[in-house]
Design an enzyme around this catalytic site. Structure first.
Site, PDB file in Angstrom:
ATOM      1  N   HIS A  34      53.775  30.324  48.878  1.00  0.00           N
ATOM      2  CA  HIS A  34      52.199  29.979  47.967  1.00  0.00           C
ATOM      3  C   HIS A  34      52.041  28.634  47.682  1.00  0.00           C
ATOM      4  O   HIS A  34      51.364  28.325  46.891  1.00  0.00           O
ATOM      5  CB  HIS A  34      52.553  30.680  46.473  1.00  0.00           C
ATOM      6  CG  HIS A  34      52.308  32.281  46.600  1.00  0.00           C
ATOM      7  ND1 HIS A  34      51.041  32.907  46.161  1.00  0.00           N
ATOM      8  CD2 HIS A  34      53.356  33.083  47.048  1.00  0.00           C
ATOM      9  CE1 HIS A  34      51.346  34.052  46.261  1.00  0.00           C
ATOM     10  NE2 HIS A  34      52.664  34.299  46.795  1.00  0.00           N
ATOM     11  N   SER A  67      40.530  50.053  67.735  1.00  0.00           N
ATOM     12  CA  SER A  67      41.985  49.987  67.647  1.00  0.00           C
ATOM     13  C   SER A  67      42.711  51.092  68.375  1.00  0.00           C
ATOM     14  O   SER A  67      42.498  52.206  67.474  1.00  0.00           O
ATOM     15  CB  SER A  67      42.238  49.272  66.256  1.00  0.00           C
ATOM     16  OG  SER A  67      43.673  49.348  65.927  1.00  0.00           O
ATOM     17  N   GLY A 122      51.034  45.511  56.298  1.00  0.00           N
ATOM     18  CA  GLY A 122      51.373  45.544  54.780  1.00  0.00           C
ATOM     19  C   GLY A 122      52.864  44.973  54.475  1.00  0.00           C
ATOM     20  O   GLY A 122      53.151  45.255  53.350  1.00  0.00           O
ATOM     21  N   ALA A 123      53.579  44.331  55.593  1.00  0.00           N
ATOM     22  CA  ALA A 123      54.951  44.100  55.285  1.00  0.00           C
ATOM     23  C   ALA A 123      55.122  42.512  54.901  1.00  0.00           C
ATOM     24  O   ALA A 123      55.971  42.118  54.917  1.00  0.00           O
ATOM     25  CB  ALA A 123      55.457  44.446  56.643  1.00  0.00           C
ATOM     26  N   SER A 128      47.113  40.614  59.635  1.00  0.00           N
ATOM     27  CA  SER A 128      45.710  40.291  59.497  1.00  0.00           C
ATOM     28  C   SER A 128      45.470  38.948  60.138  1.00  0.00           C
ATOM     29  O   SER A 128      44.356  38.806  60.773  1.00  0.00           O
ATOM     30  CB  SER A 128      45.241  40.141  57.897  1.00  0.00           C
ATOM     31  OG  SER A 128      45.910  39.157  57.366  1.00  0.00           O
ATOM     32  N   ASP A 172      49.281  31.410  57.250  1.00  0.00           N
ATOM     33  CA  ASP A 172      49.290  32.345  58.408  1.00  0.00           C
ATOM     34  C   ASP A 172      48.435  32.302  59.709  1.00  0.00           C
ATOM     35  O   ASP A 172      48.942  32.400  60.787  1.00  0.00           O
ATOM     36  CB  ASP A 172      49.103  33.622  57.604  1.00  0.00           C
ATOM     37  CG  ASP A 172      49.532  33.884  56.564  1.00  0.00           C
ATOM     38  OD1 ASP A 172      50.576  33.225  56.226  1.00  0.00           O
ATOM     39  OD2 ASP A 172      49.263  34.917  55.797  1.00  0.00           O
ATOM     40  N   TYR A 224      47.415  38.247  43.564  1.00  0.00           N
ATOM     41  CA  TYR A 224      47.415  36.945  44.242  1.00  0.00           C
ATOM     42  C   TYR A 224      46.280  36.132  43.782  1.00  0.00           C
ATOM     43  O   TYR A 224      46.658  34.974  43.505  1.00  0.00           O
ATOM     44  CB  TYR A 224      47.480  37.505  45.679  1.00  0.00           C
ATOM     45  CG  TYR A 224      47.551  36.416  46.554  1.00  0.00           C
ATOM     46  CD1 TYR A 224      48.485  36.324  47.583  1.00  0.00           C
ATOM     47  CD2 TYR A 224      46.475  35.321  46.904  1.00  0.00           C
ATOM     48  CE1 TYR A 224      48.784  35.215  48.463  1.00  0.00           C
ATOM     49  CE2 TYR A 224      46.582  34.374  47.790  1.00  0.00           C
ATOM     50  CZ  TYR A 224      47.727  34.236  48.924  1.00  0.00           C
ATOM     51  OH  TYR A 224      47.900  33.265  49.454  1.00  0.00           O
TER      52      TYR A 224
END
EC number: 2.7.1.6
Length: 384
Positions: A34, A67, A122-123, A128, A172, A224
């Site tokens: 963060h 996908s 989601g881990a 993304s 990221d 978040y």
């Protein structure tokens, strides 16, 4: 093998071979959580888990997306109808990249895309970002846009912030685009300067495990965003552009100025101490004292749990169990509220620590975790 499979899938879907195949990895953040949206320091490295995309250009203003990991057929979008926060499906990520490129003045006229990914969703491992970066790199190559990797990362961040509506920082996308095999990326998120720090644990008899708790998180959910807004409020109260500007040796004075604003105190303390932990980790790795980063990881987890308050029972159980079973260090990684933890272990202790964590989850009645080794890998690249 992945390139061949995705290439074959593209041909089946669209009736012709793609113009190329690209890949982009997920990432693990070793330390620096963060801090990226506070202009601070981060230290991610790329995973061997990747999103692979076969892509061809179109000239009719249409974007066709498919996908292998999502049920359903080809999704077709019109480029002139792309609009921020208009899409709540997985297609928002690649569509957002196309939107961001066109908003920046790049003449992208359409694409056919077929994707497959091994990055756990989601881990907290940036599935993304991998999806965004692989699309950006493919279009950069196909349309000969001439953009540098850091510029692609910036455009991908804009896609996620504005088009998807998730207030993430730059880490990221930069990790997926820029990491190098066998290294961790020391990134200054203010000026985007990068240093590749050698990080070859296997050569030193250690391993870094990722424990996916299988507790899903979503960055665009409110918690978040609340943390980010709270950090910005703390910076404003202290009269600085970003919390990066509070020096570590000036932290006590800064906290005193915040008085009894308990939330601001907690958030500011985490960010300032986390930046110092990144710098300490870099210094230790450069000095060859890799095992000494273990306590730094543990301190980072305590700060995320107690000050930033984004851990959860599953993440805490991983850390506590791993440390009790002989791990050198452990902490949650990623945005929080679920996702994954990392565990630094001696190579000889991998099975012992893994078994202890799995048994602890079973004893607590939690869903069985997924445990795998994190190997610092290459960033985004063209495969064919």
């Amino acid at each position: 093998m992945a390139a061949q499979q995705v290439q074959g899938g593209f041909q089946e879907l669209y009736g012709a071979a793609p113009e190329g195949v690209w890949s982009a990895p997920g990432r693990v953040n070793l330390i620096g959580e963060h801090t990226d949206y506070n202009d601070g320091f981060v230290m991610p490295f790329a995973l061997p888990h990747t999103t692979v995309a076969a892509v061809s250009r179109r000239t009719d203003g249409r974007l066709r997306l498919h996908s292998a990991d999502v049920e359903g057929g080809v999704e077709e979008l019109r480029l002139d109808e792309l609009a921020p926060e208009s899409d709540r499906n997985w297609t928002a990520y690649p569509a957002g990249v196309v939107w961001a490129l066109r908003e920046a003045g790049h003449a992208v006229t359409g694409a056919d895309v077929h994707l497959a990914s091994t990055v756990p969703s989601g881990a907290g491992l940036s599935s993304s970002a991998a999806l965004e970066v692989v699309i950006a790199l493919a279009l950069n190559d196909l349309y000969e846009l001439g953009l540098q990797r850091w510029q692609l990362a910036r455009l991908c961040q804009r896609a996620e912030n504005v088009y998807v509506g998730a207030p993430t920082g730059i880490m990221d996308q930069t990790a997926s685009a820029c990491c190098e095999e066998g290294h961790a990326l020391f990134l200054d998120t203010r000026d985007l300067s990068q240093q590749q720090i050698p990080f070859d644990l296997a050569a030193e008899g250690m391993r870094l495990l990722v424990v996916d708790t299988r507790v899903k998180h979503a960055h665009s959910d409110g918690e978040y965003g609340k943390r980010r807004a709270g950090c910005e409020r703390g910076a404003a109260l202290l009269g600085v552009d970003a919390l990066r500007d509070i020096p570590y040796d000036g932290l006590d004075a800064a906290l005193a100025r915040l008085g009894d604003d308990e939330e601001a105190v907690r958030l500011v303390r985490h960010i300032v101490t986390e930046d110092e932990r990144v710098e300490r980790t870099v210094a230790l790795l450069r000095a060859g004292e890799t095992r000494a980063i273990g306590p730094v990881l543990v301190a980072g987890h305590a700060s995320l749990r107690d000050d930033f308050r984004i851990s959860c029972p599953e993440l805490d159980l991983v850390v506590d169990t791993a440390l009790a079973s002989g791990a050198l260090g452990a902490r949650m990684t990623g945005g929080g509220f679920g996702g994954s933890a990392i565990v630094l272990v001696e190579a000889s202790d991998v099975d012992t620590v893994t078994k202890a964590v799995e048994e602890a989850f079973a004893g607590a009645g939690f869903t069985a975790p997924r445990v795998f080794e994190a190997v610092p890998s290459a960033g985004a690249r063209r495969l064919s």
